[in-house]
Design a protein around this motif. Structure first.
Motif, PDB file in Angstrom:
ATOM      1  N   ILE A   1      11.652  34.724   2.151  1.00  0.00           N
ATOM      2  CA  ILE A   1       9.471  35.004   2.052  1.00  0.00           C
ATOM      3  C   ILE A   1       9.282  33.910   3.165  1.00  0.00           C
ATOM      4  N   SER A   2       9.152  33.428   3.069  1.00  0.00           N
ATOM      5  CA  SER A   2       8.379  33.203   4.536  1.00  0.00           C
ATOM      6  C   SER A   2       8.124  33.943   5.755  1.00  0.00           C
ATOM      7  N   ALA A   3       9.875  34.508   6.245  1.00  0.00           N
ATOM      8  CA  ALA A   3       9.805  35.192   7.617  1.00  0.00           C
ATOM      9  C   ALA A   3       8.934  36.619   6.630  1.00  0.00           C
ATOM     10  N   PHE A   4       9.435  37.040   5.215  1.00  0.00           N
ATOM     11  CA  PHE A   4       8.546  38.109   4.776  1.00  0.00           C
ATOM     12  C   PHE A   4       6.790  38.395   5.044  1.00  0.00           C
ATOM     13  N   LEU A   5       6.485  36.869   4.183  1.00  0.00           N
ATOM     14  CA  LEU A   5       5.277  36.589   4.391  1.00  0.00           C
ATOM     15  C   LEU A   5       5.214  36.032   6.230  1.00  0.00           C
ATOM     16  N   LEU A   6       5.069  36.488   7.126  1.00  0.00           N
ATOM     17  CA  LEU A   6       4.165  35.548   8.335  1.00  0.00           C
ATOM     18  C   LEU A   6       5.050  37.285   9.126  1.00  0.00           C
ATOM     19  N   SER A   7       5.760  38.145   8.099  1.00  0.00           N
ATOM     20  CA  SER A   7       6.222  39.291   9.854  1.00  0.00           C
ATOM     21  C   SER A   7       4.423  40.154   8.865  1.00  0.00           C
ATOM     22  N   VAL A   8       4.573  40.181   7.491  1.00  0.00           N
ATOM     23  CA  VAL A   8       3.706  41.272   6.853  1.00  0.00           C
ATOM     24  C   VAL A   8       1.971  40.882   7.365  1.00  0.00           C
ATOM     25  N   CYS A   9       1.749  39.064   6.911  1.00  0.00           N
ATOM     26  CA  CYS A   9       0.465  38.766   7.562  1.00  0.00           C
ATOM     27  C   CYS A   9       0.254  39.063   8.561  1.00  0.00           C
ATOM     28  N   GLY A  10       1.177  38.686   9.739  1.00  0.00           N
ATOM     29  CA  GLY A  10       0.948  38.881  10.900  1.00  0.00           C
ATOM     30  C   GLY A  10       0.989  40.344  11.775  1.00  0.00           C
ATOM     31  N   LEU A  11       1.303  41.484  10.508  1.00  0.00           N
ATOM     32  CA  LEU A  11       1.102  42.421  11.189  1.00  0.00           C
ATOM     33  C   LEU A  11      -0.112  43.008  11.074  1.00  0.00           C
ATOM     34  N   TRP A  12      -0.925  43.053   9.955  1.00  0.00           N
ATOM     35  CA  TRP A  12      -2.099  42.856   9.264  1.00  0.00           C
ATOM     36  C   TRP A  12      -3.322  42.298  10.744  1.00  0.00           C
TER      37      TRP A  12
END
Length: 126
Positions: A36-47
């Motif tokens: 979950i944290s890696a997914f959130l980091l990647s999605v929000c990071g790309l945003w």
């Protein structure tokens, strides 16, 4: 969106918390938390990268771009670090982890202090 990005950074910091005396992956972090944290980091990071590229003339554009790149790298480090359960060698991930954690903590501090300032009615950077 700043609150969501800040929470994603917090999740990443929980998983990446520094343990300098140990070189093996931390077994106390549950696998769903890692994913979950890696997914959130990647999605929000790309945003953040997208927002930063569009707004490069402002301070928050540069902050979003740099924090977004840091968040995507942190997501990669989380996946690679926790995917090497049976490793025996010292890898580049071990070198990157403290630097990425420090950068992520700095951006988390910038975003969280700014959110508190906004909610209290104070002026912010930029």
């Amino acid at each position: 969106m700043g609150i969501v990005v800040t929470i994603a950074m917090l999740f990443g910091l929980i998983v990446l918390r520094p343990t300098p005396w140990r070189h093996e992956p931390n077994k106390t972090v549950a696998l769903p938390m890692v994913v979950i944290s890696a997914f959130l980091l990647s999605v929000c990071g790309l945003w953040n990268v997208g927002y930063g590229v569009v707004n490069l003339t402002a301070f928050w554009g540069w902050a979003a771009l740099l924090s977004g790149v840091t968040m995507v790298i942190a997501a990669a480090v989380i996946f690679l670090y926790h995917g090497q359960a049976a490793r025996v060698t010292f890898t580049w991930v071990d070198i990157m982890k403290p630097w990425v954690t420090a950068l992520l903590a700095g951006f988390f501090l910038l975003y969280s202090v700014t959110l508190v300032q906004l909610n209290l009615g104070y002026s912010i950077i930029g």
